[in-house]
Scaffold this motif. Structure first.
Motif, PDB file in Angstrom:
ATOM      1  N   THR A 280       0.850  -1.192   0.000  1.00 47.10           N
ATOM      2  CA  THR A 280       0.000   0.000   0.000  1.00 47.10           C
ATOM      3  C   THR A 280       0.882   1.236   0.000  1.00 47.10           C
ATOM      4  O   THR A 280       1.927   1.280   0.647  1.00 47.10           O
ATOM      5  CB  THR A 280      -0.935   0.046   1.222  1.00 47.10           C
ATOM      6  OG1 THR A 280      -0.161  -0.083   2.422  1.00 47.10           O
ATOM      7  CG2 THR A 280      -1.965  -1.062   1.166  1.00 47.10           C
ATOM      8  N   ARG A 289      -1.690   7.266  -6.472  1.00 48.54           N
ATOM      9  CA  ARG A 289      -2.508   7.555  -7.651  1.00 48.54           C
ATOM     10  C   ARG A 289      -2.237   6.564  -8.777  1.00 48.54           C
ATOM     11  O   ARG A 289      -3.141   6.218  -9.552  1.00 48.54           O
ATOM     12  CB  ARG A 289      -2.269   8.990  -8.122  1.00 48.54           C
ATOM     13  CG  ARG A 289      -2.806  10.047  -7.164  1.00 48.54           C
ATOM     14  CD  ARG A 289      -2.832  11.423  -7.819  1.00 48.54           C
ATOM     15  NE  ARG A 289      -1.500  11.903  -8.172  1.00 48.54           N
ATOM     16  CZ  ARG A 289      -0.695  12.573  -7.354  1.00 48.54           C
ATOM     17  NH1 ARG A 289      -1.107  12.851  -6.119  1.00 48.54           N
ATOM     18  NH2 ARG A 289       0.494  12.980  -7.755  1.00 48.54           N
ATOM     19  N   TYR A 291      -1.521   3.394  -8.361  1.00 47.55           N
ATOM     20  CA  TYR A 291      -2.266   2.176  -8.036  1.00 47.55           C
ATOM     21  C   TYR A 291      -3.768   2.401  -8.097  1.00 47.55           C
ATOM     22  O   TYR A 291      -4.520   1.493  -8.479  1.00 47.55           O
ATOM     23  CB  TYR A 291      -1.848   1.658  -6.658  1.00 47.55           C
ATOM     24  CG  TYR A 291      -0.551   0.901  -6.699  1.00 47.55           C
ATOM     25  CD1 TYR A 291      -0.524  -0.443  -7.043  1.00 47.55           C
ATOM     26  CD2 TYR A 291       0.661   1.534  -6.440  1.00 47.55           C
ATOM     27  CE1 TYR A 291       0.667  -1.139  -7.108  1.00 47.55           C
ATOM     28  CE2 TYR A 291       1.853   0.844  -6.498  1.00 47.55           C
ATOM     29  CZ  TYR A 291       1.846  -0.501  -6.836  1.00 47.55           C
ATOM     30  OH  TYR A 291       3.029  -1.184  -6.918  1.00 47.55           O
ATOM     31  N   GLU A 292      -4.212   3.587  -7.719  1.00 46.67           N
ATOM     32  CA  GLU A 292      -5.642   3.873  -7.801  1.00 46.67           C
ATOM     33  C   GLU A 292      -6.122   3.920  -9.247  1.00 46.67           C
ATOM     34  O   GLU A 292      -7.302   3.713  -9.530  1.00 46.67           O
ATOM     35  CB  GLU A 292      -5.947   5.206  -7.101  1.00 46.67           C
ATOM     36  CG  GLU A 292      -5.966   5.113  -5.585  1.00 46.67           C
ATOM     37  CD  GLU A 292      -7.007   4.135  -5.087  1.00 46.67           C
ATOM     38  OE1 GLU A 292      -8.213   4.419  -5.223  1.00 46.67           O
ATOM     39  OE2 GLU A 292      -6.618   3.063  -4.561  1.00 46.67           O
ATOM     40  N   LYS A 295      -7.694  -0.365 -12.179  1.00 47.39           N
ATOM     41  CA  LYS A 295      -8.944  -0.985 -11.759  1.00 47.39           C
ATOM     42  C   LYS A 295      -9.351  -2.038 -12.785  1.00 47.39           C
ATOM     43  O   LYS A 295      -9.090  -1.896 -13.980  1.00 47.39           O
ATOM     44  CB  LYS A 295     -10.055   0.061 -11.645  1.00 47.39           C
ATOM     45  CG  LYS A 295      -9.783   1.171 -10.627  1.00 47.39           C
ATOM     46  CD  LYS A 295      -9.723   0.636  -9.216  1.00 47.39           C
ATOM     47  CE  LYS A 295      -9.516   1.777  -8.207  1.00 47.39           C
ATOM     48  NZ  LYS A 295      -9.358   1.265  -6.825  1.00 47.39           N
ATOM     49  N   GLU A 545      -7.274  -0.606  -2.031  1.00 51.29           N
ATOM     50  CA  GLU A 545      -7.158   0.839  -1.900  1.00 51.29           C
ATOM     51  C   GLU A 545      -5.695   1.246  -1.781  1.00 51.29           C
ATOM     52  O   GLU A 545      -4.969   0.780  -0.899  1.00 51.29           O
ATOM     53  CB  GLU A 545      -7.932   1.317  -0.668  1.00 51.29           C
ATOM     54  CG  GLU A 545      -7.966   2.830  -0.533  1.00 51.29           C
ATOM     55  CD  GLU A 545      -8.803   3.292   0.651  1.00 51.29           C
ATOM     56  OE1 GLU A 545      -8.957   4.519   0.823  1.00 51.29           O
ATOM     57  OE2 GLU A 545      -9.305   2.417   1.397  1.00 51.29           O
ATOM     58  N   ASN A 546      -5.237   2.096  -2.691  1.00 51.02           N
ATOM     59  CA  ASN A 546      -3.867   2.622  -2.712  1.00 51.02           C
ATOM     60  C   ASN A 546      -2.811   1.540  -2.875  1.00 51.02           C
ATOM     61  O   ASN A 546      -1.646   1.767  -2.540  1.00 51.02           O
ATOM     62  CB  ASN A 546      -3.561   3.420  -1.434  1.00 51.02           C
ATOM     63  CG  ASN A 546      -4.446   4.623  -1.281  1.00 51.02           C
ATOM     64  OD1 ASN A 546      -4.815   5.265  -2.260  1.00 51.02           O
ATOM     65  ND2 ASN A 546      -4.814   4.939  -0.042  1.00 51.02           N
TER      66      ASN A 546
END
Length: 578
Positions: A280, A289, A291-292, A295, A545-546
């Motif tokens: 993380t 950002r 990794y975000e 999706k 998340e992150n």
């Protein structure tokens, strides 16, 4: 009690490694986490020494856990039996039974490493309600323990002095007496979950490391890179620039990582081995950002995920602008290195070097242009049966026409060379996808290749407006057409999976055995026929998340097959000896 300083002398004859299995292993593990601090014997033995306040805790930078003795015994028994070496599990069980008297064998063992006055200080935690029982068991090897005024026990293991204190149903161990005051009041709250999930687990809280220490680490890495580059005889500006970019990206990772966890579990219950990592980034950072921006997305190639597959690879995910920017920087540097390397070879003419550089540039530009559309979507499938192999892949590309143009230009460059394959373009069209064929004769000396492909290896390529397909052999064309059929109906993701890959060993071995009989392969097939799975190796990456979670799973069948191959090799070696 009057302390005997002679007991803390490092020289002690006849210390058994097996006898010190429990405490010595913990101290050794703790010692690897931080350099030995210089503390005088008088400071160590002064009651209440140090500046820590009793009961004060410090969040650990590193947490290391070992599963409970019972868990490790079960798991190692399963693993050693699966690979055909049951004596290994028996040895561990014997050692554990001999040297764990007084230890709660249902609880994990752990080491936490807090930073105290800026320096890492390991604290080992042993599940026991009465550490004196454990120490008494070790007395013949390490000598009797001394007890200080506050009940702290002191022993010497080799050159190390170890301080031990009872904290509820746990014993805490450290190299500095004052560090014991920083031990967790409830060790199970810190190590319980990871210790139950994994046989070995490591968690690193990067943001607990002071910025100065992180900067020092980066400085050491930079120095190492500089020294390595200076030793390279052919290092040029492109190589130095690429190395500098790599260091900058590594610096970003070190500065912006929140937490990293790695766990290994020999899962005797589900009969498999699991290697898991979880990463993380700090919320709001550029790394977060990146990794975000990744999706799961609907995929045109999810049909490759099949239970009957010998193997498949599938990934489908979005690509954010930050990831694109970083990838572009890395690729630009790599291209410069390739161009520099080609310029130094004497096996190509100047014209050939320019052509090769241009071709590589075009391929890379197509890849980056595809990524700039904000997604990646790829699937590959391998099916095998007796005397039959099928392999096909499909991928999203920004411009299928450019992909075809690249192949055509390659064909033009190699045309006329005696060993060049034969190229045929636009031989057919299937649902808007242009079909091309590359074929090459198989020499008579390559009998195994001929058994698989026949007299010719035929590679079919399909290029659509936004797609690229490849099929290996005529038998694989139906698979490729199935992928083309599904291109217009992408399947929505069912969870957070970004990438998954699976290999099933049984169908691959059966195909190999149909081509040419082999005793080792026969033994592996026999072992797999009795296993819980078909020799599964699975890799999965999921978005969180992150960050991201990745898992590598080795199934029971794969372990059984490895064990069978090892036994077959041992038997063959023994037979050669007679």
């Amino acid at each position: 009690m009057r302390l005997s300083y002679a007991r803390f002398q490092p020289a002690r004859q006849g210390v058994s490694r097996l006898a010190t299995f429990g405490l010595a292993a913990l101290v050794a593990l703790a010692g690897m986490a931080a350099p030995l601090q210089s503390v005088t014997a008088q400071e160590k033995l002064t009651p209440g020494g140090g500046s820590a306040v009793a009961g004060q805790t410090t969040d650990p930078v590193v947490v290391v856990t070992l599963g409970s003795i019972d868990q490790l015994t079960r798991d190692l028994n399963y693993f050693s039996g699966a690979i055909g070496q049951p004596q290994l599990g028996g040895m561990f069980a014997m050692m554990a039974g001999t040297f764990t008297q007084g230890i709660d064998t249902n609880q994990p063992i752990g080491v936490v490493v807090p930073l105290i006055d800026g320096a890492p200080e390991p604290i080992a935690m042993l599940p026991t309600a009465n550490v004196k029982t454990v120490l008494k068991r070790m007395e013949a090897q390490v000598g009797p323990a001394d007890e200080l005024d506050d009940g702290t026990m002191v022993i010497a293991i080799g050159a190390n002095t170890v301080f031990i204190r009872q904290v509820g149903n746990w014993a805490v161990l450290a190299r500095n007496r004052s560090v014991l005051d920083r031990a967790p009041a409830d060790p199970s709250a810190i190590i319980g979950e990871m210790g139950a999930d994994f046989d070995i687990g490591v968690r690193l809280a990067v943001q607990q490391v002071p910025p100065g220490m992180r900067a020092a680490l980066i400085g050491q890495i930079r120095q190492g890179f500089d020294q390595a580059m200076k030793q390279q005889p052919n290092a040029d500006d492109a190589s130095l620039e690429y190395a500098a970019q790599s260091i900058e990206q590594l610096e970003q990772v070190i500065d912006q990582t929140e937490e990293l966890m790695i766990g290994i579990d020999i899962d005797s219950t589900n009969r498999r081995i699991l290697l898991e990592s979880e990463f993380t980034a700090v919320a709001g950072t550029k790394l977060a950002r990146i990794y975000e921006g990744q999706k799961p997305i609907p995929s045109a190639y999810s049909s490759v995920i099949r239970e009957d597959a010998a193997g498949y690879v599938h990934f489908a995910g979005s690509i954010g602008p930050e990831a694109l920017e970083q990838a572009q920087t890395s690729i630009d540097g790599a291209l410069q290195m390739v161009k520099s390397a080609l310029s130094q070879t004497d096996k190509l003419s100047e014209e050939e070097r320019a052509e090769a550089t241009d071709m590589i540039r075009r391929v890379v530009e197509l890849i980056m242009d595809s990524a700039k559309e904000g997604k990646s979507d790829f699937g590959a499938l391998l099916l095998t049966d007796a005397n039959k192999l099928q392999f096909a892949l499909g991928s999203f590309v920004s411009d299928g026409g450019e992909a075809a143009s690249i192949v055509k230009d390659i064909a033009a460059k190699v045309q006329g060379h005696g060993d060049a394959p034969n190229f045929e373009f636009d031989v057919d069209n299937y649902k808007g996808v242009n079909m091309h064929l590359i074929s090459a004769d198989v020499p008579a000396s390559e009998d195994e290749v001929q058994k698989i492909f026949g007299d010719q290896v035929r590679v079919h390529i399909g290029t659509g407006p936004k797609s690229l397909y490849v099929a290996l052999g005529d038998a694989s064309v139906p698979l490729m057409k199935q992928m083309i059929d599904s291109e217009g109906s992408p399947v929505a993701p069912s969870g957070s999976t970004l990438m998954q890959m699976q290999v099933n060993l049984m169908p691959i071995l059966q195909f190999a055995q149909s081509i040419e009989n082999n005793d080792a392969i026969a033994a592996m097939i026999d072992a797999l026929s009795r296993a819980d799975d078909a020799g599964e190796l699975r890799i999965v990456s999921e978005a969180i998340e992150n960050g991201q979670v990745s898992r590598i799973i080795v199934g029971d069948g794969m372990l059984q097959a490895i064990g069978a191959a090892a036994r077959q090799a041992q038997q063959a070696k023994m037979n050669q000896g007679f």
